[in-house]
Design a protein around this motif. Structure first.
Motif, PDB file in Angstrom:
ATOM      1  N   THR A 188      90.663  59.203 -58.871  1.00  0.00           N
ATOM      2  CA  THR A 188      91.277  57.864 -58.838  1.00  0.00           C
ATOM      3  C   THR A 188      90.764  57.039 -57.657  1.00  0.00           C
ATOM      4  O   THR A 188      91.379  56.027 -57.287  1.00  0.00           O
ATOM      5  CB  THR A 188      92.806  57.979 -58.742  1.00  0.00           C
ATOM      6  OG1 THR A 188      93.145  58.715 -57.553  1.00  0.00           O
ATOM      7  CG2 THR A 188      93.368  58.702 -59.961  1.00  0.00           C
ATOM      8  N   SER A 189      89.666  57.466 -57.055  1.00  0.00           N
ATOM      9  CA  SER A 189      89.102  56.777 -55.894  1.00  0.00           C
ATOM     10  C   SER A 189      87.723  56.225 -56.227  1.00  0.00           C
ATOM     11  O   SER A 189      87.142  56.538 -57.270  1.00  0.00           O
ATOM     12  CB  SER A 189      89.027  57.726 -54.705  1.00  0.00           C
ATOM     13  OG  SER A 189      90.311  58.221 -54.362  1.00  0.00           O
ATOM     14  N   ARG A 190      87.192  55.421 -55.312  1.00  0.00           N
ATOM     15  CA  ARG A 190      85.877  54.817 -55.534  1.00  0.00           C
ATOM     16  C   ARG A 190      85.074  54.863 -54.236  1.00  0.00           C
ATOM     17  O   ARG A 190      85.586  54.612 -53.155  1.00  0.00           O
ATOM     18  CB  ARG A 190      86.033  53.373 -56.001  1.00  0.00           C
ATOM     19  CG  ARG A 190      84.695  52.654 -56.226  1.00  0.00           C
ATOM     20  CD  ARG A 190      84.896  51.332 -56.952  1.00  0.00           C
ATOM     21  NE  ARG A 190      85.835  50.471 -56.258  1.00  0.00           N
ATOM     22  CZ  ARG A 190      86.642  49.592 -56.877  1.00  0.00           C
ATOM     23  NH1 ARG A 190      86.594  49.453 -58.192  1.00  0.00           N
ATOM     24  NH2 ARG A 190      87.478  48.834 -56.183  1.00  0.00           N
ATOM     25  N   VAL A 191      83.780  55.162 -54.406  1.00  0.00           N
ATOM     26  CA  VAL A 191      82.853  55.203 -53.282  1.00  0.00           C
ATOM     27  C   VAL A 191      81.784  54.125 -53.494  1.00  0.00           C
ATOM     28  O   VAL A 191      81.243  53.986 -54.596  1.00  0.00           O
ATOM     29  CB  VAL A 191      82.176  56.580 -53.154  1.00  0.00           C
ATOM     30  CG1 VAL A 191      81.099  56.551 -52.066  1.00  0.00           C
ATOM     31  CG2 VAL A 191      83.207  57.653 -52.845  1.00  0.00           C
ATOM     32  N   SER A 192      81.486  53.357 -52.437  1.00  0.00           N
ATOM     33  CA  SER A 192      80.424  52.345 -52.470  1.00  0.00           C
ATOM     34  C   SER A 192      79.519  52.558 -51.270  1.00  0.00           C
ATOM     35  O   SER A 192      80.002  52.787 -50.149  1.00  0.00           O
ATOM     36  CB  SER A 192      81.022  50.931 -52.429  1.00  0.00           C
ATOM     37  OG  SER A 192      81.931  50.728 -53.499  1.00  0.00           O
ATOM     38  N   LEU A 193      78.210  52.459 -51.497  1.00  0.00           N
ATOM     39  CA  LEU A 193      77.232  52.735 -50.445  1.00  0.00           C
ATOM     40  C   LEU A 193      76.366  51.508 -50.176  1.00  0.00           C
ATOM     41  O   LEU A 193      76.028  50.752 -51.091  1.00  0.00           O
ATOM     42  CB  LEU A 193      76.329  53.905 -50.849  1.00  0.00           C
ATOM     43  CG  LEU A 193      77.034  55.226 -51.205  1.00  0.00           C
ATOM     44  CD1 LEU A 193      76.007  56.268 -51.649  1.00  0.00           C
ATOM     45  CD2 LEU A 193      77.855  55.742 -50.037  1.00  0.00           C
ATOM     46  N   LEU A 194      75.993  51.321 -48.907  1.00  0.00           N
ATOM     47  CA  LEU A 194      75.138  50.218 -48.486  1.00  0.00           C
ATOM     48  C   LEU A 194      74.028  50.772 -47.607  1.00  0.00           C
ATOM     49  O   LEU A 194      74.285  51.540 -46.681  1.00  0.00           O
ATOM     50  CB  LEU A 194      75.952  49.185 -47.694  1.00  0.00           C
ATOM     51  CG  LEU A 194      75.146  48.036 -47.055  1.00  0.00           C
ATOM     52  CD1 LEU A 194      74.748  47.021 -48.124  1.00  0.00           C
ATOM     53  CD2 LEU A 194      75.952  47.356 -45.949  1.00  0.00           C
ATOM     54  N   GLY A 386      85.130  47.466 -53.583  1.00  0.00           N
ATOM     55  CA  GLY A 386      83.965  48.265 -53.969  1.00  0.00           C
ATOM     56  C   GLY A 386      82.661  47.741 -53.410  1.00  0.00           C
ATOM     57  O   GLY A 386      82.563  47.368 -52.238  1.00  0.00           O
ATOM     58  N   PRO A 387      81.626  47.689 -54.248  1.00  0.00           N
ATOM     59  CA  PRO A 387      80.317  47.233 -53.770  1.00  0.00           C
ATOM     60  C   PRO A 387      80.333  45.798 -53.266  1.00  0.00           C
ATOM     61  O   PRO A 387      79.577  45.443 -52.366  1.00  0.00           O
ATOM     62  CB  PRO A 387      79.418  47.396 -55.000  1.00  0.00           C
ATOM     63  CG  PRO A 387      80.345  47.413 -56.177  1.00  0.00           C
ATOM     64  CD  PRO A 387      81.593  48.065 -55.681  1.00  0.00           C
ATOM     65  N   ASP A 388      81.213  44.973 -53.834  1.00  0.00           N
ATOM     66  CA  ASP A 388      81.321  43.596 -53.341  1.00  0.00           C
ATOM     67  C   ASP A 388      81.818  43.569 -51.899  1.00  0.00           C
ATOM     68  O   ASP A 388      81.401  42.716 -51.098  1.00  0.00           O
ATOM     69  CB  ASP A 388      82.266  42.783 -54.231  1.00  0.00           C
ATOM     70  CG  ASP A 388      81.693  42.543 -55.614  1.00  0.00           C
ATOM     71  OD1 ASP A 388      80.455  42.615 -55.761  1.00  0.00           O
ATOM     72  OD2 ASP A 388      82.476  42.292 -56.546  1.00  0.00           O
ATOM     73  N   LEU A 389      82.687  44.501 -51.571  1.00  0.00           N
ATOM     74  CA  LEU A 389      83.240  44.544 -50.226  1.00  0.00           C
ATOM     75  C   LEU A 389      82.162  44.898 -49.197  1.00  0.00           C
ATOM     76  O   LEU A 389      82.046  44.231 -48.157  1.00  0.00           O
ATOM     77  CB  LEU A 389      84.395  45.557 -50.173  1.00  0.00           C
ATOM     78  CG  LEU A 389      85.306  45.535 -48.944  1.00  0.00           C
ATOM     79  CD1 LEU A 389      86.648  46.187 -49.267  1.00  0.00           C
ATOM     80  CD2 LEU A 389      84.697  46.229 -47.739  1.00  0.00           C
ATOM     81  N   VAL A 390      81.349  45.936 -49.462  1.00  0.00           N
ATOM     82  CA  VAL A 390      80.327  46.321 -48.478  1.00  0.00           C
ATOM     83  C   VAL A 390      79.224  45.268 -48.399  1.00  0.00           C
ATOM     84  O   VAL A 390      78.657  45.038 -47.320  1.00  0.00           O
ATOM     85  CB  VAL A 390      79.745  47.721 -48.790  1.00  0.00           C
ATOM     86  CG1 VAL A 390      80.784  48.798 -48.556  1.00  0.00           C
ATOM     87  CG2 VAL A 390      79.182  47.806 -50.205  1.00  0.00           C
ATOM     88  N   GLU A 391      78.909  44.626 -49.524  1.00  0.00           N
ATOM     89  CA  GLU A 391      77.924  43.542 -49.480  1.00  0.00           C
ATOM     90  C   GLU A 391      78.469  42.359 -48.683  1.00  0.00           C
ATOM     91  O   GLU A 391      77.724  41.686 -47.956  1.00  0.00           O
ATOM     92  CB  GLU A 391      77.568  43.093 -50.901  1.00  0.00           C
ATOM     93  CG  GLU A 391      76.736  44.086 -51.689  1.00  0.00           C
ATOM     94  CD  GLU A 391      75.323  44.243 -51.145  1.00  0.00           C
ATOM     95  OE1 GLU A 391      74.876  43.385 -50.351  1.00  0.00           O
ATOM     96  OE2 GLU A 391      74.663  45.231 -51.509  1.00  0.00           O
ATOM     97  N   ASP A 392      79.774  42.118 -48.802  1.00  0.00           N
ATOM     98  CA  ASP A 392      80.407  41.045 -48.032  1.00  0.00           C
ATOM     99  C   ASP A 392      80.362  41.369 -46.536  1.00  0.00           C
ATOM    100  O   ASP A 392      80.137  40.488 -45.692  1.00  0.00           O
ATOM    101  CB  ASP A 392      81.855  40.871 -48.497  1.00  0.00           C
ATOM    102  CG  ASP A 392      82.502  39.607 -47.929  1.00  0.00           C
ATOM    103  OD1 ASP A 392      81.793  38.840 -47.244  1.00  0.00           O
ATOM    104  OD2 ASP A 392      83.700  39.395 -48.166  1.00  0.00           O
ATOM    105  N   LEU A 393      80.560  42.642 -46.186  1.00  0.00           N
ATOM    106  CA  LEU A 393      80.452  43.064 -44.785  1.00  0.00           C
ATOM    107  C   LEU A 393      79.066  42.739 -44.234  1.00  0.00           C
ATOM    108  O   LEU A 393      78.927  42.218 -43.123  1.00  0.00           O
ATOM    109  CB  LEU A 393      80.697  44.575 -44.676  1.00  0.00           C
ATOM    110  CG  LEU A 393      82.106  45.067 -44.374  1.00  0.00           C
ATOM    111  CD1 LEU A 393      82.103  46.592 -44.296  1.00  0.00           C
ATOM    112  CD2 LEU A 393      82.641  44.471 -43.087  1.00  0.00           C
ATOM    113  N   TYR A 394      78.051  43.069 -45.011  1.00  0.00           N
ATOM    114  CA  TYR A 394      76.669  42.809 -44.577  1.00  0.00           C
ATOM    115  C   TYR A 394      76.414  41.309 -44.468  1.00  0.00           C
ATOM    116  O   TYR A 394      75.763  40.848 -43.522  1.00  0.00           O
ATOM    117  CB  TYR A 394      75.695  43.449 -45.574  1.00  0.00           C
ATOM    118  CG  TYR A 394      74.244  43.255 -45.216  1.00  0.00           C
ATOM    119  CD1 TYR A 394      73.673  43.959 -44.169  1.00  0.00           C
ATOM    120  CD2 TYR A 394      73.449  42.362 -45.934  1.00  0.00           C
ATOM    121  CE1 TYR A 394      72.332  43.782 -43.832  1.00  0.00           C
ATOM    122  CE2 TYR A 394      72.116  42.176 -45.599  1.00  0.00           C
ATOM    123  CZ  TYR A 394      71.568  42.895 -44.561  1.00  0.00           C
ATOM    124  OH  TYR A 394      70.243  42.705 -44.234  1.00  0.00           O
TER     125      TYR A 394
END
Length: 426
Positions: A188-194, A386-394
């Motif tokens: 029930t979790s999600r992993v996103s990588l940058l 998810g991936p939008d969050l880590v891309e937003d961080l960058y």
């Protein structure tokens, strides 16, 4: 052609070989031709400026001796047209004249003349003037030769650079393949990588592996240095933590010949340290944050080997930093690592990140730091997942950097959003 070796200009006749004489007086042409022939030059002659230009276009004389006063095209106009002609090398131009006023000399220099001879011409002065011209031509040709050599070297370097650049682009593709999954749902979790290297290739590595439905290994690694050497170390370490070949993954051990269980993170760090220290000739070391998570209970065990402290953004908005440093991996032999354990709850987010984030210089001239990253993390979490969050961080990082076009270090992050997909299971 008969020559008088005694009258040859010493060591310079190889520079000035062909001389063109231009004069509307046939007598002057014969006199000058005789003088120059005795000096050892190949002599060409023309009775007008138009005829001289035809000869210059065809035979490219090294030096032109032209009378100033001629009917039709005079010496000044001939000099100008001579200078306008395309030549592979410089041509020396001497005006023969009875003029001696400064204004006349300036007019001749403006037209492109290199030197002047007063008529009637003295053979010793003629030889001296030609020698002076030969020295100029010699330096010009040496410079042209060096320029040619530099141009050839630059062309060769450009070809080498293009070949290296092509190899580096391919290396970047290969390195990107070390992180085949950039987002993954686990239980029930999600992993996103940058992963954003500061050059073609870099020394950061992020990854995950799943030995069971609700088990997760998550890591963020930063190899010392930059460039190809660091990238090769990351490739090797990626093999030690492979998600596709669990039998080669040092973080896993086989149980009962049936399944793979996760080692304690501190033990995993020790095994990695042993392998890197044992590699002969490898001076690079790495920092690492590695977590072994039970996604059913939210229990996470972690080792921090000299890496930036992982950050937990709690569901209520609080931020916790986990870890107290530790020694990098591959730096010294026989090192023990401390292990940390913490609990995640539904909606919590765990961020592993490299110092490419925290050591980036912002518009105010100061580094972002851990507190600055925590602010970015909270803001990005309010805007996406998810991936939008880590891309937003960058994006937040680069948009507020002192020089957004230049990353001084690789930037990487691994984000675990815990128990956010529970409603799908329910």
């Amino acid at each position: 052609m008969q020559t008088d070796p005694v009258n040859k200009p010493a060591a310079l006749t190889g520079v000035v070989r062909v001389v063109l004489i231009v004069d509307d007086s046939r007598l002057q042409l014969r006199i000058m031709t005789a003088m120059l022939s005795r000096m050892g030059f190949e002599v060409l002659s023309a009775e007008s400026g138009a005829e001289a230009l035809e000869i210059c276009a065809k035979d490219k004389p090294d030096l032109v001796l032209s009378d100033w006063m001629m009917p039709g095209m005079d010496g000044l106009e001939l000099c100008r047209k001579f200078r306008d002609m395309h030549r592979d090398s410089y041509g020396y131009f001497i005006l023969l004249t009875s003029k001696s006023e400064k204004g006349d000399v300036a007019q001749g220099l403006d037209a492109g003349a290199d030197d002047f001879l007063t008529k009637p011409v003295n053979s010793h002065e003629l030889r001296a003037r030609i020698n002076a011209g030969a020295r100029v031509l010699s330096m010009e040709r040496q410079l042209s030769d060096k320029n040619r050599q530099v141009s050839e070297a630059l062309t060769e370097l450009q070809e080498i650079h293009e070949a290296i650049d092509k190899d580096l682009r391919q290396a970047r593709t290969i390195q990107q393949s070390l992180v085949p999954e950039r987002v993954c749902e686990v239980a029930t979790s999600r992993v996103s990588l940058l992963l954003r290297p500061c050059g073609h290739v870099g020394g950061d590595l992020v990854g995950m592996f799943r030995p069971g439905y609700d088990r997760l290994g998550l890591y963020n690694i930063d190899v010392s240095g930059h460039g190809i050497t660091s990238a090769m170390v990351t490739a090797r370490v990626a093999g030690y933590l492979s998600s596709n070949f669990p039998d080669q993954n040092v973080a896993l051990e086989k149980r009962f010949s049936r399944f793979y269980a996760m080692r304690e993170p501190a033990e995993t760090a020790c095994l990695l340290n042993q392998r890197l220290v044992a590699d002969p000739g490898v001076e690079e070391y790495l920092t690492m944050a590695y977590c072994a998570a039970d996604l059913q209970t939210g229990r996470v065990r972690m080792v921090q080997a000299g890496h930036s402290p992982p950050m937990i953004l709690r569901a209520n908005g609080d931020v916790d930093f986990i870890g107290d440093g530790g020694l990098p991996i591959g730096l010294i032999e026989e090192v023990d690592y401390d292990q940390h354990e913490f609990q995640m709850h539904s909606g919590d987010m765990l961020l592993l990140y490299s110092d490419g984030f925290t050591e980036a210089v912002m518009n105010n001239g100061e580094m972002l730091g851990e507190d600055g990253l925590a602010v970015f993390f909270k803001e990005a979490a309010r805007c996406g997942q998810g991936p939008d969050l880590v891309e937003d961080l960058y994006w937040r990082l680069t948009s507020q950097m002192e020089d957004p076009t230049k990353l001084s270090d690789d930037v990487s992050a691994a984000l675990l959003e815990f128990d956010i997909l529970k409603e799908r299971v329910d």
